[in-house]
Design a protein around this motif. Structure first.
Motif, PDB file in Angstrom:
ATOM      1  N   VAL A  25       0.832  -1.209   0.000  1.00 22.44           N
ATOM      2  CA  VAL A  25       0.000   0.000   0.000  1.00 22.44           C
ATOM      3  C   VAL A  25       0.865   1.256   0.000  1.00 22.44           C
ATOM      4  O   VAL A  25       0.571   2.222  -0.711  1.00 22.44           O
ATOM      5  N   SER A  26       1.929   1.253   0.778  1.00 21.53           N
ATOM      6  CA  SER A  26       2.761   2.459   0.845  1.00 21.53           C
ATOM      7  C   SER A  26       3.614   2.655  -0.403  1.00 21.53           C
ATOM      8  O   SER A  26       4.205   3.714  -0.583  1.00 21.53           O
ATOM      9  N   SER A  27       3.649   1.662  -1.276  1.00 18.41           N
ATOM     10  CA  SER A  27       4.382   1.794  -2.535  1.00 18.41           C
ATOM     11  C   SER A  27       3.546   2.461  -3.618  1.00 18.41           C
ATOM     12  O   SER A  27       4.061   2.774  -4.686  1.00 18.41           O
ATOM     13  N   ARG A  28       2.295   2.671  -3.352  1.00 25.77           N
ATOM     14  CA  ARG A  28       1.411   3.317  -4.329  1.00 25.77           C
ATOM     15  C   ARG A  28       1.502   4.834  -4.184  1.00 25.77           C
ATOM     16  O   ARG A  28       1.615   5.360  -3.096  1.00 25.77           O
ATOM     17  N   SER A  29       1.418   5.509  -5.308  1.00 26.40           N
ATOM     18  CA  SER A  29       1.488   6.970  -5.293  1.00 26.40           C
ATOM     19  C   SER A  29       0.253   7.593  -4.656  1.00 26.40           C
ATOM     20  O   SER A  29       0.344   8.612  -3.982  1.00 26.40           O
TER      21      SER A  29
END
Length: 149
Positions: A25-29
């Motif tokens: 999730v934290s890898s998504r912009s």
């Protein structure tokens, strides 16, 4: 000094699964969510509290509780650092504070209050739990019979 029992490998399954989900999730912009001020802090508090509880469940006691908070806090810090390299995201020390606070409260409740721990450990599907328990008792009895022969 007594030697502790080895941990089953599956004990880390849920904490690692949750950590992988956080990384994904934290890898998504852009992360979908309601437009409520500081709702992300509530999400951080809750998710990292869950992860800390899952880590704390692996071994009982206050020493493990402290270790769980340290592990999850460090994971939260590395997650915030990771967000510095994701386009459209930025690290926020307040998110890390929410991560660590959620972990500390969840682990304190889990370790310190037996009624809360029993509530969390209650089987979701009691009938299935009874079947598993009966199967284990049957297997234990079969092993006892074989060893007596």
């Amino acid at each position: 000094m007594s030697e502790s029992a080895p941990l089953p490998k599956k004990a880390w399954l849920w904490p690692i699964t949750m950590a992988v989900l956080v990384i994904l999730v934290s890898s998504r912009s852009v992360v979908a969510g309601p437009e409520i001020s500081n709702i992300d802090k509530v999400a951080h508090f809750s998710v990292y509290g869950l992860i800390a509880t899952l880590v704390c469940r692996i071994r009982p006691g206050w020493r493990s509780a402290f270790a769980a908070v340290c592990i999850v806090s460090a994971f939260g810090a590395t997650d915030e650092w990771h967000q510095a390299y994701v386009p459209g995201r930025s690290p926020d020390w307040r998110d890390w504070i929410a991560d660590t606070s959620g972990a500390a409260l969840a682990v304190t409740l889990y370790t310190g209050w037996a009624w809360y721990r029993r509530l969390l450990e209650m089987p979701v599907w009691p009938r299935r739990a009874r079947r598993v328990e009966q199967r284990e008792q049957t297997q234990a009895a079969a092993c006892d019979e074989q060893s007596a022969s």
